[in-house]
Design an enzyme around this catalytic site. Structure first.
Site, PDB file in Angstrom:
ATOM      1  N   SER A 155       0.754  -1.187   0.092  1.00 27.56           N
ATOM      2  CA  SER A 155      -0.035   0.102  -0.122  1.00 27.56           C
ATOM      3  C   SER A 155       0.720   1.076   0.123  1.00 27.56           C
ATOM      4  O   SER A 155       0.336   2.281  -0.266  1.00 27.56           O
ATOM      5  CB  SER A 155      -0.672   0.139   1.433  1.00 27.56           C
ATOM      6  OG  SER A 155       0.097   0.004   2.507  1.00 27.56           O
ATOM      7  N   GLY A 156       2.286   1.182   0.387  1.00 28.66           N
ATOM      8  CA  GLY A 156       2.797   2.251   0.535  1.00 28.66           C
ATOM      9  C   GLY A 156       2.969   2.906   1.800  1.00 28.66           C
ATOM     10  O   GLY A 156       3.392   4.097   2.150  1.00 28.66           O
TER      11      GLY A 156
ATOM     12  N   HIS B  76       2.143  16.364  15.408  1.00 29.82           N
ATOM     13  CA  HIS B  76       1.942  14.886  15.330  1.00 29.82           C
ATOM     14  C   HIS B  76       2.033  13.995  13.943  1.00 29.82           C
ATOM     15  O   HIS B  76       1.127  14.838  13.110  1.00 29.82           O
ATOM     16  CB  HIS B  76       1.132  14.303  16.105  1.00 29.82           C
ATOM     17  CG  HIS B  76       1.236  12.893  16.798  1.00 29.82           C
ATOM     18  ND1 HIS B  76       0.636  12.003  15.902  1.00 29.82           N
ATOM     19  CD2 HIS B  76       1.634  12.338  17.685  1.00 29.82           C
ATOM     20  CE1 HIS B  76       0.898  10.869  16.490  1.00 29.82           C
ATOM     21  NE2 HIS B  76       1.592  10.850  17.528  1.00 29.82           N
ATOM     22  N   PRO B  77       2.840  13.190  13.995  1.00 34.97           N
ATOM     23  CA  PRO B  77       2.616  12.650  12.202  1.00 34.97           C
ATOM     24  C   PRO B  77       1.394  12.109  11.975  1.00 34.97           C
ATOM     25  O   PRO B  77       0.957  12.109  10.749  1.00 34.97           O
ATOM     26  CB  PRO B  77       3.739  11.412  12.499  1.00 34.97           C
ATOM     27  CG  PRO B  77       4.881  11.686  13.777  1.00 34.97           C
ATOM     28  CD  PRO B  77       3.944  12.744  14.714  1.00 34.97           C
ATOM     29  N   ASN B  78       0.643  11.507  12.893  1.00 39.26           N
ATOM     30  CA  ASN B  78      -0.732  10.896  12.651  1.00 39.26           C
ATOM     31  C   ASN B  78      -1.659  11.825  12.833  1.00 39.26           C
ATOM     32  O   ASN B  78      -2.586  12.100  11.844  1.00 39.26           O
ATOM     33  CB  ASN B  78      -0.830   9.574  13.524  1.00 39.26           C
ATOM     34  CG  ASN B  78      -0.015   8.442  13.405  1.00 39.26           C
ATOM     35  OD1 ASN B  78       1.018   8.532  13.574  1.00 39.26           O
ATOM     36  ND2 ASN B  78      -0.451   7.452  12.444  1.00 39.26           N
ATOM     37  N   ASP B  79      -1.771  12.462  14.078  1.00 41.81           N
ATOM     38  CA  ASP B  79      -2.890  13.485  14.253  1.00 41.81           C
ATOM     39  C   ASP B  79      -2.945  14.554  13.545  1.00 41.81           C
ATOM     40  O   ASP B  79      -4.164  15.236  13.307  1.00 41.81           O
ATOM     41  CB  ASP B  79      -2.693  13.667  15.882  1.00 41.81           C
ATOM     42  CG  ASP B  79      -3.049  12.627  16.710  1.00 41.81           C
ATOM     43  OD1 ASP B  79      -3.388  11.697  16.288  1.00 41.81           O
ATOM     44  OD2 ASP B  79      -2.254  12.730  17.884  1.00 41.81           O
TER      45      ASP B  79
ATOM     46  N   THR C  32       9.280  -1.877 -48.870  1.00 45.02           N
ATOM     47  CA  THR C  32       8.279  -2.610 -48.226  1.00 45.02           C
ATOM     48  C   THR C  32       8.657  -4.231 -48.262  1.00 45.02           C
ATOM     49  O   THR C  32       9.322  -4.729 -49.105  1.00 45.02           O
ATOM     50  CB  THR C  32       6.879  -2.652 -48.948  1.00 45.02           C
ATOM     51  OG1 THR C  32       6.932  -3.261 -50.441  1.00 45.02           O
ATOM     52  CG2 THR C  32       6.411  -1.332 -49.019  1.00 45.02           C
ATOM     53  N   HIS C  33       8.506  -4.757 -46.855  1.00 48.81           N
ATOM     54  CA  HIS C  33       9.264  -6.060 -46.625  1.00 48.81           C
ATOM     55  C   HIS C  33      10.764  -6.167 -46.751  1.00 48.81           C
ATOM     56  O   HIS C  33      11.267  -6.903 -47.074  1.00 48.81           O
ATOM     57  CB  HIS C  33       8.683  -7.044 -47.627  1.00 48.81           C
ATOM     58  CG  HIS C  33       7.132  -7.195 -47.855  1.00 48.81           C
ATOM     59  ND1 HIS C  33       6.535  -8.075 -46.785  1.00 48.81           N
ATOM     60  CD2 HIS C  33       6.095  -6.582 -48.302  1.00 48.81           C
ATOM     61  CE1 HIS C  33       5.118  -8.067 -47.196  1.00 48.81           C
ATOM     62  NE2 HIS C  33       5.033  -7.120 -47.996  1.00 48.81           N
TER      63      HIS C  33
ATOM     64  N   SER D 128      34.281   0.124 -32.651  1.00 56.94           N
ATOM     65  CA  SER D 128      34.760  -1.165 -32.330  1.00 56.94           C
ATOM     66  C   SER D 128      36.105  -1.259 -31.815  1.00 56.94           C
ATOM     67  O   SER D 128      36.858  -0.430 -32.063  1.00 56.94           O
ATOM     68  CB  SER D 128      34.932  -1.848 -33.715  1.00 56.94           C
ATOM     69  OG  SER D 128      35.521  -3.304 -33.650  1.00 56.94           O
TER      70      SER D 128
ATOM     71  N   LYS E  93      35.411   2.014 -37.666  1.00 60.90           N
ATOM     72  CA  LYS E  93      34.239   1.471 -37.476  1.00 60.90           C
ATOM     73  C   LYS E  93      33.265   2.639 -36.750  1.00 60.90           C
ATOM     74  O   LYS E  93      33.878   2.840 -35.590  1.00 60.90           O
ATOM     75  CB  LYS E  93      33.927   0.393 -37.134  1.00 60.90           C
ATOM     76  CG  LYS E  93      32.215  -0.440 -37.240  1.00 60.90           C
ATOM     77  CD  LYS E  93      32.561  -1.790 -37.127  1.00 60.90           C
ATOM     78  CE  LYS E  93      31.307  -2.354 -37.295  1.00 60.90           C
ATOM     79  NZ  LYS E  93      30.113  -2.031 -36.512  1.00 60.90           N
TER      80      LYS E  93
ATOM     81  N   ASN F 215      29.431   3.307 -35.162  1.00 58.79           N
ATOM     82  CA  ASN F 215      28.145   2.456 -34.951  1.00 58.79           C
ATOM     83  C   ASN F 215      27.013   3.711 -34.695  1.00 58.79           C
ATOM     84  O   ASN F 215      27.058   4.749 -34.127  1.00 58.79           O
ATOM     85  CB  ASN F 215      28.249   1.678 -33.970  1.00 58.79           C
ATOM     86  CG  ASN F 215      29.100   0.417 -34.150  1.00 58.79           C
ATOM     87  OD1 ASN F 215      29.324   0.276 -35.427  1.00 58.79           O
ATOM     88  ND2 ASN F 215      29.525  -0.133 -33.091  1.00 58.79           N
TER      89      ASN F 215
ATOM     90  N   GLU G 240      20.634   2.978 -30.906  1.00 63.02           N
ATOM     91  CA  GLU G 240      20.828   1.724 -29.788  1.00 63.02           C
ATOM     92  C   GLU G 240      20.179   1.997 -28.461  1.00 63.02           C
ATOM     93  O   GLU G 240      19.553   1.285 -28.011  1.00 63.02           O
ATOM     94  CB  GLU G 240      21.857   1.058 -30.125  1.00 63.02           C
ATOM     95  CG  GLU G 240      22.276   0.535 -31.511  1.00 63.02           C
ATOM     96  CD  GLU G 240      23.682   0.050 -31.803  1.00 63.02           C
ATOM     97  OE1 GLU G 240      24.571   0.112 -30.817  1.00 63.02           O
ATOM     98  OE2 GLU G 240      24.114  -0.291 -32.976  1.00 63.02           O
TER      99      GLU G 240
END
Length: 474
Positions: free
Chosen positions: A106-107, A138-141, A196-197, A327, A333, A335, A340
């Site tokens: 739940s986190g 307070h953290p909660n209240d 194409t192809h 390379s 060479k 690339n 990529e």
């Protein structure tokens, strides 16, 4: 100073690093989840700060924080609470969020981490002892008033994702589309052979080809906008199960309005809090759009990679910038490294989409999804990776691409598919026979037609005009 201090929570005493703003519940989570070393993404931490700020603002305006009675705050205390929330939102306390992504589903651990940090920082701003057992903020209240992790953590994910797409991914995609669009204009007079192809097809203009790529990026921009739309509804206000227990009826709408005002993104309260708490379908939809963008980025980068292949034994119709030796054994060479890199990022995003889809399908039972931290992490990683890789691709590859006009135009005359434009004059069967003969003899279609007197020269010249083949004919 001692290395540790003793903090207490409902389960007893815990040793916490002495200088930490966080407290016992955060430390327990650090000890319980030594999994990956991946903490919450900064964008999600900042979003938690924004959400806590919106919640505190709503509670202040509703009169829930101030007034008479136990645990009420005075105006100064409310002010420092808001300031502490904003410091988290601005990234000033990122180092105080050490919990692993692979935590409670739940986190809750990260929500309490935020509550503890904000409360202790507020107390420090008051000039008080943030280590005291009786905390004036307070953290909660106070920090978590009117909230549950179950509605606040997914709210923070939605906010983080929407803001990150808006600030990082959208501008990168827009710029990529603009650069490709400019290349399309610059190269509109260059004729080349279509494929194409992966086989020779009829001619087109290099500008038309890149115009198609630019359109793909324009559509990606629209998909990024749709991705934001998918996470605009916020669960805040549903608390534990969607019923809104322990919160004000106006809380959710006020939190959404405060976040919209802070960010400029039109967030809204969820139409149904039971759906919003329990399911993460909106996030699945959002990342589905991101996956579609990733597919486009892969496709465009790979097409550019093919078009730049060579320089002597490939297509080499465009020339990519030389960035680094390619390379360790073949001198000279070079690339297509930026292509990529972007393709790898796109693949990672597609993998993240599978993670999010599975978490959405299998993680949501009844009133809660228990896969939220990894969903948030994966979504934000996808956004950041695509934004960064797209910027790098544009900077180091797309802007510097050049057309190889000589190679483009030479390929057109050699292509057997030039015969296609003769179909209206001699028919498909005769055209096919010419293509076979041209291939067997190594001659061009034009040369063979002249030798065999297939058509008058004027008719042949017009029929085999490559420019006319790049547009519809009346």
């Amino acid at each position: 100073m001692n290395e540790f201090r003793i903090e207490r929570d409902s389960m007893g005493e815990v040793q916490v690093p002495s200088a930490a703003y966080y407290g016992a519940q955060t430390q327990r989570a650090v000890e319980n989840f030594p999994i990956s070393g991946w903490t919450l993404p900064p964008a999600l931490i900042h979003a938690l700060g924004l959400v806590k700020l919106a919640c505190a603002t709503a509670n202040r305006d509703l009169g829930k924080l101030t007034g008479t009675g136990k645990r009420r705050l005075d105006d100064r205390q409310v002010g420092v609470l808001l300031q502490a929330c904003r410091e988290v939102a601005e990234g000033k306390l990122d180092g105080e969020f050490p919990i692993d992504v692979f935590q409670t589903g739940s986190g809750t651990s990260s929500n309490m981490n935020a509550n503890e940090v904000i409360a202790n920082r507020a107390i420090e701003l008051l000039g008080g002892d943030r280590f005291a057992a009786d905390k004036p903020v307070h953290p909660n209240d106070h920090v978590n008033m009117g909230q549950s992790t179950n509605d606040i953590f997914p709210t923070a994910i939605h906010v983080a994702v929407a803001l990150h797409i808006k600030a990082e991914l959208l501008p990168a995609l827009q710029r990529f589309a603009q650069v490709l669009g400019q290349k399309a204009k610059d190269w509109d007079r260059i004729i080349k052979i279509g494929r194409t192809h992966l086989a020779d097809a009829t001619p087109l203009r290099l500008g038309q080809e890149f115009g198609g790529f630019a359109r793909q990026l324009e559509l990606s921009v629209k998909r990024a906008e749709k991705a934001i739309e998918a996470v605009l509804e916020l669960p805040a206000g549903g608390t534990a199960v969607g019923s809104g227990i322990n919160t004000h009826p106006e809380f959710g709408a006020r939190v959404a309005a405060a976040l919209a005002g802070e960010t400029g993104v039109p967030f809204a309260e969820a139409a149904d809090h039971f759906e919003a708490n329990a399911q993460r379908d909106g996030l699945v939809e959002c990342h589905g759009q991101l996956r579609a963008i990733a597919v486009t980025l892969f496709n465009v980068a790979n097409n550019i990679r093919w078009l730049g292949s060579g320089p002597r034994c490939g297509f080499y119709e465009i020339m990519l910038p030389d960035l680094q030796p390619g390379s360790s054994i073949m001198p000279g060479k070079v690339n297509p490294v930026m292509c990529e890199s972007l393709m790898q990022v796109a693949t990672r995003v597609c993998g993240n989409d599978q993670t999010i889809a599975m978490c959405g399908a299998a993680g949501g039972q009844f009133q809660l999804n228990v896969m939220m931290p990894v969903m948030g992490h994966a979504a934000l990683e996808s956004i950041q990776l695509m934004a960064s890789a797209t910027r790098a691709f544009v900077d180091f590859c797309a802007e510097g691409m050049q057309a190889n006009q000589e190679t483009c135009e030479a390929g057109v005359e050699k292509s057997l598919s030039m015969v296609t434009s003769l179909n209206p004059h001699i028919g498909y069967e005769k055209a096919a026979s010419l293509a076979k003969t041209a291939f067997a003899t190594g001659k061009t279609i034009r040369e063979l037609c002249r030798e065999e007197g297939v058509l008058p020269e004027n008719t042949l010249r017009d029929a085999l005009d490559p420019w006319s083949m790049t547009e519809p004919q009346g």
